[in-house]
Design a protein around this motif. Structure first.
Motif, PDB file in Angstrom:
ATOM      1  N   VAL A   1       0.793  -1.180  -0.066  1.00 33.76           N
ATOM      2  CA  VAL A   1      -0.113  -0.077  -0.125  1.00 33.76           C
ATOM      3  C   VAL A   1       0.853   1.128   0.105  1.00 33.76           C
ATOM      4  N   PHE A   2       0.222   2.364  -0.324  1.00 33.06           N
ATOM      5  CA  PHE A   2       0.966   3.565  -0.573  1.00 33.06           C
ATOM      6  C   PHE A   2       1.097   4.308   0.928  1.00 33.06           C
ATOM      7  N   GLY A   3       2.331   4.354   1.312  1.00 31.83           N
ATOM      8  CA  GLY A   3       2.495   4.927   2.778  1.00 31.83           C
ATOM      9  C   GLY A   3       2.154   6.597   2.825  1.00 31.83           C
ATOM     10  N   HIS A   4       2.082   7.131   1.648  1.00 29.67           N
ATOM     11  CA  HIS A   4       1.966   8.637   1.786  1.00 29.67           C
ATOM     12  C   HIS A   4       0.535   9.041   1.517  1.00 29.67           C
ATOM     13  N   MET A   5      -0.411   7.907   1.463  1.00 29.48           N
ATOM     14  CA  MET A   5      -1.915   8.075   1.268  1.00 29.48           C
ATOM     15  C   MET A   5      -2.395   7.463   2.573  1.00 29.48           C
TER      16      MET A   5
ATOM     17  N   TYR B   1      -2.829   6.739   8.468  1.00 27.35           N
ATOM     18  CA  TYR B   1      -1.853   6.123   7.577  1.00 27.35           C
ATOM     19  C   TYR B   1      -1.587   4.944   7.644  1.00 27.35           C
TER      20      TYR B   1
END
Lengths: 263, 257
Positions: free
Chosen positions: B84-88, B137
């Motif tokens: 998964v995208f850590g910045h979203m 997050y």
């Protein structure tokens, strides 16, 4: 207790300075090399409060404004260039094979050795000073950010591809947001060299600016003015670093490392 | 009818064969577990299915489509980590499943589509039990929650096949068991065709309809890298891996009744 320990080295340095100053002033009351702290404070008050007789401006704030604009422009240009180039080199293998060697060699060119070229090419005005700062720290930022791009797990890129993302979408939505907090870290590290290049350029050819003033009053051994300016520059650098750090924390809460962010 | 067809697949790295003569035909809705020793090529096989790499010889077709050159929306993937995208935020991750591929810029082109993606994301959050974590997050999620999110994110893109690369390898046994239940429910709901690489044999048999074992059929002790691996066993793992026994018991019951 923690605060006391933090303050301890500062207090020690102050005491050593005061002792040395006392010794020198006892021998020669008109000694200029180590002025008494009271003299420095008096000079500082005069510098920040009294306007210049000829121009009517307070030179201290004038110098500060001019230097900060040069620094901001130079660092801003370098940050933007570093971000775009670092992303392209880190993300696209063709870009990497074309430019990474070039940037590695470029970053070995001593920026101060290029300064005469800048003066010749851009004249003695603002452009050459801003250019020196930009040229001085851009290669570092490009290398740092391209390395950070490479470190983004390939799983993330593949995952984005399986969600149908184009290369542009991957660059803009996956890589760029993850680079921004690293850009702030990189800029924080590059600020030291940036100040160095600013002061060097101002020392050599300028009509105003913090570095210009220090090197001007050096001729009169005006240590009280020099020390005031040095303390002020240190304070500015410290505040800018602090602002960048808190901006990074606020804007990118997800990027905070587990063990704190160190210094 | 065959949904995923693997024909005479070979993969060679720098002259060393990793996979050779892999032939396979998988029907739609089948859960395929792939097991084998380390270095037997099962991860390579998954990367070929993903089209992250291309076969040296042979081809893989999914639902009659031409072989893919790059990972695309036909294939969903969940890795062991970094899926998964850590910045979203959690919710943004689920919206991104629609948004990233929507335009070349990776953003949703209209307010209506944005609203639709948000609705899908909220329904998915509810379904995976993360509705209360939507604004968090991923770094603040437990390992099991992150993998549930990763699976949901992949499924929202409606892939033809879902690939799982040791998805539960980093989880503790309790979490792993609950993830198994979650995955079985999801599979029943979506009728997904799934390929899962795992180190855990019991996990492979518990989840899989078929269990494929990758191994080398030829082995030269002087040249350990001379031959590649292929599918050596192809178990029918439905009914806990004992379909014939249950059949016979039913028959026995019929006879006794």
């Amino acid at each position: 207790m923690g605060y006391a320990l933090t303050l301890l080295p500062f207090v020690l340095v102050l005491f050593v300075y005061m002792g040395a100053s006392d010794i020198r002033l006892a021998e020669n009351p008109s000694d200029k090399i180590l002025p008494a702290p009271s003299t420095i404070v008096a000079t500082a008050e005069r510098l920040v409060g009294e306007p210049d007789k000829r121009s009517g401006e307070i030179l201290f704030w004038n110098d500060t404004g001019i230097s900060l604009v040069r620094l901001a422009l130079g660092v801003g240009i370098a940050a933007l260039t570093g971000l775009v180039a670092g992303l392209l080199i880190g993300l696209f293998p063709y870009m990497r094979s074309t430019f990474s060697g070039f940037v590695a060699v470029l970053s070995m060119v001593p920026p101060l050795a290029v300064l005469p070229i800048l003066f010749i090419a851009f004249g003695l005005g603002e452009v050459s000073k801003v250019a020196l700062i930009a040229i001085g720290i851009t290669p570092f930022l490009i290398r740092d950010l391209s390395q950070r791009t490479v470190e983004i797990p390939s799983e993330q890129i593949v995952k984005a591809q399986t969600l149908g993302a184009s290369s542009l979408a991957i660059a803009l939505r996956v890589v760029l947001p993850q680079l921004l907090p690293r850009l702030i870290q990189g800029v924080r590290l590059a600020l030291g060299p940036a100040w160095l290049f600013l002061i060097a350029a101002e020392a050599i050819a300028a009509e105003a600016g913090l570095g210009y003033r220090i090197f001007l009053v050096r001729r009169y051994l005006a240590m009280d003015i020099i020390l005031t300016y040095v303390a002020w520059i240190t304070f500015l650098a410290f505040i800018i670093d602090l602002l960048l750090r808190s901006a990074g924390r606020r804007l990118f809460p997800w990027s905070e490392p587990a063990g704190g962010s160190g210094l | 009818m065959s949904y995923v067809t693997v024909t005479d697949l070979h993969k060679t790295y720098a002259g060393f064969p990793i996979l050779e003569r892999v032939n396979l035909s998988v029907e739609k809705g089948t859960f395929v577990s792939i097991v084998g020793a380390s270095g037997c090529g099962k991860s390579t096989f998954l990367r070929l299915l993903l089209a992250q790499e291309r076969p040296t010889r042979g081809e893989i077709t999914i639902d009659g489509q031409p072989p893919a050159l790059e990972p695309n929306r036909d294939r969903g993937i969940v890795f062991q980590r970094y899926s998964v995208f850590g910045h979203m935020t959690v919710r943004e991750n689920l919206i991104a499943a629609e948004a990233l591929g929507a335009t070349v810029w990776g953003v949703l082109p209209s307010r209506a589509r944005r609203k639709a993606a948000e609705d899908v994301a909220d329904a998915a959050l509810e379904r995976i039990g993360l509705a209360h974590m939507g604004k968090a997050y991923p770094a603040s999620l437990s390992g099991g929650m992150q993998q549930r999110l990763a699976i949901a994110q992949s499924l929202i893109a409606k892939p033809r096949i879902l690939l799982l690369d040791e998805p539960f390898g980093a989880l503790d046994p309790g979490t792993r068991a609950s993830m198994h239940d979650f995955l079985l429910e999801i599979k029943a709901e979506w009728d997904m065709t799934v390929f899962m690489v795992t180190h855990d044999l019991s996990e492979g048999f518990k989840l899989g309809d078929r269990v494929l074992v990758f191994d080398k059929v030829r082995w030269d002790p002087h040249e350990p890298h001379a031959y590649g691996a292929t599918v050596t066993y192809d178990f029918d793992a439905r009914n806990g891996g004992i379909p014939f026994q249950s059949l016979s018991i039913e028959t026995v019951e019929e006879i006794t009744v």
